[in-house]
Design a protein around this motif. Structure first.
Motif, PDB file in Angstrom:
ATOM      1  N   LEU A  73      68.658  16.106   0.686  1.00  0.00           N
ATOM      2  CA  LEU A  73      69.164  15.211   1.809  1.00  0.00           C
ATOM      3  C   LEU A  73      69.331  16.280   3.148  1.00  0.00           C
ATOM      4  O   LEU A  73      69.306  15.803   4.156  1.00  0.00           O
ATOM      5  CB  LEU A  73      70.546  14.800   1.438  1.00  0.00           C
ATOM      6  CG  LEU A  73      71.338  14.052   2.493  1.00  0.00           C
ATOM      7  CD1 LEU A  73      70.528  12.978   3.142  1.00  0.00           C
ATOM      8  CD2 LEU A  73      72.633  13.553   1.904  1.00  0.00           C
ATOM      9  N   ALA A  74      69.586  17.516   2.829  1.00  0.00           N
ATOM     10  CA  ALA A  74      69.637  18.550   3.840  1.00  0.00           C
ATOM     11  C   ALA A  74      68.301  18.676   4.589  1.00  0.00           C
ATOM     12  O   ALA A  74      68.660  18.945   5.822  1.00  0.00           O
ATOM     13  CB  ALA A  74      69.959  19.824   3.226  1.00  0.00           C
ATOM     14  N   ARG A  75      67.270  18.295   4.315  1.00  0.00           N
ATOM     15  CA  ARG A  75      65.961  18.481   5.066  1.00  0.00           C
ATOM     16  C   ARG A  75      65.832  17.347   5.907  1.00  0.00           C
ATOM     17  O   ARG A  75      64.828  17.015   6.671  1.00  0.00           O
ATOM     18  CB  ARG A  75      64.837  18.397   3.865  1.00  0.00           C
ATOM     19  CG  ARG A  75      64.958  19.760   2.967  1.00  0.00           C
ATOM     20  CD  ARG A  75      64.386  20.836   3.630  1.00  0.00           C
ATOM     21  NE  ARG A  75      62.878  20.756   4.109  1.00  0.00           N
ATOM     22  CZ  ARG A  75      61.969  21.090   3.272  1.00  0.00           C
ATOM     23  NH1 ARG A  75      62.081  21.319   2.067  1.00  0.00           N
ATOM     24  NH2 ARG A  75      60.808  20.850   3.682  1.00  0.00           N
ATOM     25  N   LEU A  76      66.682  16.258   5.726  1.00  0.00           N
ATOM     26  CA  LEU A  76      66.528  15.218   6.779  1.00  0.00           C
ATOM     27  C   LEU A  76      67.658  15.322   7.712  1.00  0.00           C
ATOM     28  O   LEU A  76      67.610  14.406   8.691  1.00  0.00           O
ATOM     29  CB  LEU A  76      66.982  13.570   5.754  1.00  0.00           C
ATOM     30  CG  LEU A  76      66.028  13.595   4.730  1.00  0.00           C
ATOM     31  CD1 LEU A  76      66.391  12.030   4.114  1.00  0.00           C
ATOM     32  CD2 LEU A  76      64.436  13.388   4.951  1.00  0.00           C
ATOM     33  N   GLN A  77      68.582  16.302   7.447  1.00  0.00           N
ATOM     34  CA  GLN A  77      69.482  16.461   8.764  1.00  0.00           C
ATOM     35  C   GLN A  77      69.087  17.446   9.895  1.00  0.00           C
ATOM     36  O   GLN A  77      68.384  18.101   9.589  1.00  0.00           O
ATOM     37  CB  GLN A  77      70.952  16.873   8.050  1.00  0.00           C
ATOM     38  CG  GLN A  77      71.511  15.723   6.851  1.00  0.00           C
ATOM     39  CD  GLN A  77      72.449  16.391   6.326  1.00  0.00           C
ATOM     40  OE1 GLN A  77      72.610  17.609   5.782  1.00  0.00           O
ATOM     41  NE2 GLN A  77      73.594  15.514   5.807  1.00  0.00           N
ATOM     42  N   ASN A  78      69.745  17.140  11.051  1.00  0.00           N
ATOM     43  CA  ASN A  78      69.535  17.768  12.119  1.00  0.00           C
ATOM     44  C   ASN A  78      68.234  17.745  12.820  1.00  0.00           C
ATOM     45  O   ASN A  78      67.769  18.288  13.569  1.00  0.00           O
ATOM     46  CB  ASN A  78      69.768  19.301  11.910  1.00  0.00           C
ATOM     47  CG  ASN A  78      71.026  19.742  11.385  1.00  0.00           C
ATOM     48  OD1 ASN A  78      72.146  19.314  12.003  1.00  0.00           O
ATOM     49  ND2 ASN A  78      71.245  20.587  10.382  1.00  0.00           N
ATOM     50  N   GLN A  79      67.615  16.549  12.428  1.00  0.00           N
ATOM     51  CA  GLN A  79      66.368  15.906  12.866  1.00  0.00           C
ATOM     52  C   GLN A  79      66.221  14.377  12.480  1.00  0.00           C
ATOM     53  O   GLN A  79      66.854  14.025  11.589  1.00  0.00           O
ATOM     54  CB  GLN A  79      65.165  16.910  12.628  1.00  0.00           C
ATOM     55  CG  GLN A  79      64.877  16.927  10.960  1.00  0.00           C
ATOM     56  CD  GLN A  79      63.830  17.785  10.577  1.00  0.00           C
ATOM     57  OE1 GLN A  79      62.914  18.111  11.327  1.00  0.00           O
ATOM     58  NE2 GLN A  79      64.154  18.578   9.481  1.00  0.00           N
ATOM     59  N   TRP A  80      65.212  13.959  13.446  1.00  0.00           N
ATOM     60  CA  TRP A  80      65.015  12.616  13.104  1.00  0.00           C
ATOM     61  C   TRP A  80      63.848  12.523  12.049  1.00  0.00           C
ATOM     62  O   TRP A  80      63.112  13.408  12.058  1.00  0.00           O
ATOM     63  CB  TRP A  80      64.738  11.786  14.399  1.00  0.00           C
ATOM     64  CG  TRP A  80      65.829  11.446  15.252  1.00  0.00           C
ATOM     65  CD1 TRP A  80      66.237  12.333  16.156  1.00  0.00           C
ATOM     66  CD2 TRP A  80      66.555  10.352  15.184  1.00  0.00           C
ATOM     67  NE1 TRP A  80      67.157  11.818  17.016  1.00  0.00           N
ATOM     68  CE2 TRP A  80      67.527  10.755  16.362  1.00  0.00           C
ATOM     69  CE3 TRP A  80      66.562   9.396  14.253  1.00  0.00           C
ATOM     70  CZ2 TRP A  80      68.386   9.461  16.731  1.00  0.00           C
ATOM     71  CZ3 TRP A  80      67.558   8.443  14.803  1.00  0.00           C
ATOM     72  CH2 TRP A  80      68.583   8.569  15.887  1.00  0.00           C
ATOM     73  N   THR A  81      63.921  11.584  11.168  1.00  0.00           N
ATOM     74  CA  THR A  81      62.737  11.380  10.166  1.00  0.00           C
ATOM     75  C   THR A  81      62.390  10.067   9.903  1.00  0.00           C
ATOM     76  O   THR A  81      63.148   9.221  10.206  1.00  0.00           O
ATOM     77  CB  THR A  81      63.276  12.113   8.836  1.00  0.00           C
ATOM     78  OG1 THR A  81      63.895  13.278   8.767  1.00  0.00           O
ATOM     79  CG2 THR A  81      62.338  11.870   7.701  1.00  0.00           C
ATOM     80  N   LEU A  82      60.807   9.903   9.613  1.00  0.00           N
ATOM     81  CA  LEU A  82      60.322   8.590   9.409  1.00  0.00           C
ATOM     82  C   LEU A  82      59.715   9.064   8.092  1.00  0.00           C
ATOM     83  O   LEU A  82      58.785   9.695   7.869  1.00  0.00           O
ATOM     84  CB  LEU A  82      59.228   8.411  10.310  1.00  0.00           C
ATOM     85  CG  LEU A  82      59.670   7.938  11.835  1.00  0.00           C
ATOM     86  CD1 LEU A  82      58.393   7.806  12.844  1.00  0.00           C
ATOM     87  CD2 LEU A  82      60.522   6.758  11.730  1.00  0.00           C
ATOM     88  N   LEU A  83      60.259   8.186   7.217  1.00  0.00           N
ATOM     89  CA  LEU A  83      59.885   8.252   5.708  1.00  0.00           C
ATOM     90  C   LEU A  83      59.026   7.245   5.393  1.00  0.00           C
ATOM     91  O   LEU A  83      59.066   5.957   5.973  1.00  0.00           O
ATOM     92  CB  LEU A  83      61.116   8.133   4.732  1.00  0.00           C
ATOM     93  CG  LEU A  83      62.258   9.003   4.692  1.00  0.00           C
ATOM     94  CD1 LEU A  83      63.280   8.656   3.644  1.00  0.00           C
ATOM     95  CD2 LEU A  83      61.620  10.492   4.052  1.00  0.00           C
ATOM     96  N   PHE A  84      57.928   7.461   4.577  1.00  0.00           N
ATOM     97  CA  PHE A  84      56.691   6.508   4.146  1.00  0.00           C
ATOM     98  C   PHE A  84      56.534   6.712   2.796  1.00  0.00           C
ATOM     99  O   PHE A  84      56.406   7.755   2.407  1.00  0.00           O
ATOM    100  CB  PHE A  84      55.386   6.460   4.947  1.00  0.00           C
ATOM    101  CG  PHE A  84      54.563   5.426   4.534  1.00  0.00           C
ATOM    102  CD1 PHE A  84      54.746   4.246   5.008  1.00  0.00           C
ATOM    103  CD2 PHE A  84      53.547   5.720   3.508  1.00  0.00           C
ATOM    104  CE1 PHE A  84      53.671   3.266   4.706  1.00  0.00           C
ATOM    105  CE2 PHE A  84      52.330   4.901   3.265  1.00  0.00           C
ATOM    106  CZ  PHE A  84      52.870   3.492   3.677  1.00  0.00           C
TER     107      PHE A  84
END
Length: 226
Positions: A73-84
């Motif tokens: 989860l930490a890798r999704l924080q402090n930036q926007w993310t688009l998951l596919f």
């Protein structure tokens, strides 16, 4: 006696993916998350079907990215993310979707949100066949900045359920010959680690999706996590 012609397999797969995406969006939008819907916000008309009327905090998960690093989860924080969510052996939907996403990133340009970055992550739901090396080569073909990630089935299932992504393995003739039905949407995660949107490539052009993403960021006004 003439019958109706059998539709090409590619069309059947694309129609199925579109149906799965629609179901995914309906599930994400209308599935209750405790009292979150009651505290939901009003969604602007131009963002209906993309921006969720609530923000859903994600819980931690343990995957591995194509560089062999822990992807949590930490890798999704402090930036926007688009998951596919997909798999490298996908015959149609995944290459089309990732090619589409690559064009979206081109339209957005480098660092479209200032200090708050945007990352694209391809989550393989086929860890049996998708090695980290294969993931690395696969995502780099569409965009060298994209990340590939995968992990144990329980972790993949947990993350997919959290964002409302669907996938199911369809048994084939042998253990290594099978296809996977899955959503074709991009799941948008905020810098706070919350699911905030579900963007579909269906009936949209890459530049239209890019504009929706910019509008969501602008409307929410979310920066980096404190």
């Amino acid at each position: 006696m003439s019958g109706h012609p059998t539709p090409p397999k590619k069309i059947v797969i694309l129609v199925l993916a579109m149906a799965i995406t629609l179901i995914t969006i309906l599930i994400v939008v209308f599935r209750p998350f405790g009292g979150m819907r009651e505290r939901g916000m009003q969604v602007p008309g131009d963002l209906m079907g993309a921006l969720l009327p609530f923000q859903k905090p994600l819980t931690d998960f343990q995957l591995t990215d194509h560089q062999g690093k822990a992807f949590t989860l930490a890798r999704l924080q402090n930036q926007w993310t688009l998951l596919f969510f997909g798999y490298t052996h996908c015959p149609d939907v995944c290459p089309m979707a990732l090619g589409f996403l690559g064009e979206v990133f081109t339209h957005l340009g480098k660092d479209p949100f200032g200090k708050t970055k945007l990352q694209g992550v391809f989550v393989s739901v086929d860890p049996k066949r998708d090695s980290l090396e294969l993931l690395k080569d696969y995502v780099a073909f569409f965009n060298p900045e994209f990340l590939g990630a995968t992990g144990p089935e329980p972790m993949l299932k947990d993350l997919a359920q959290q964002v409302g992504a669907y996938y199911a393995i369809n048994p084939g003739g042998t253990d290594d010959a099978y296809e996977v039905s899955h959503s074709s949407a991009f799941f948008m995660i905020s810098p706070q680690g919350n699911l905030v949107g579900v963007v579909s490539p269906n009936n949209n052009t890459p530049d239209q999706v890019a504009e929706k993403i910019k509008r969501i960021v602008q409307y929410l006004g979310l920066g980096e996590k404190p």
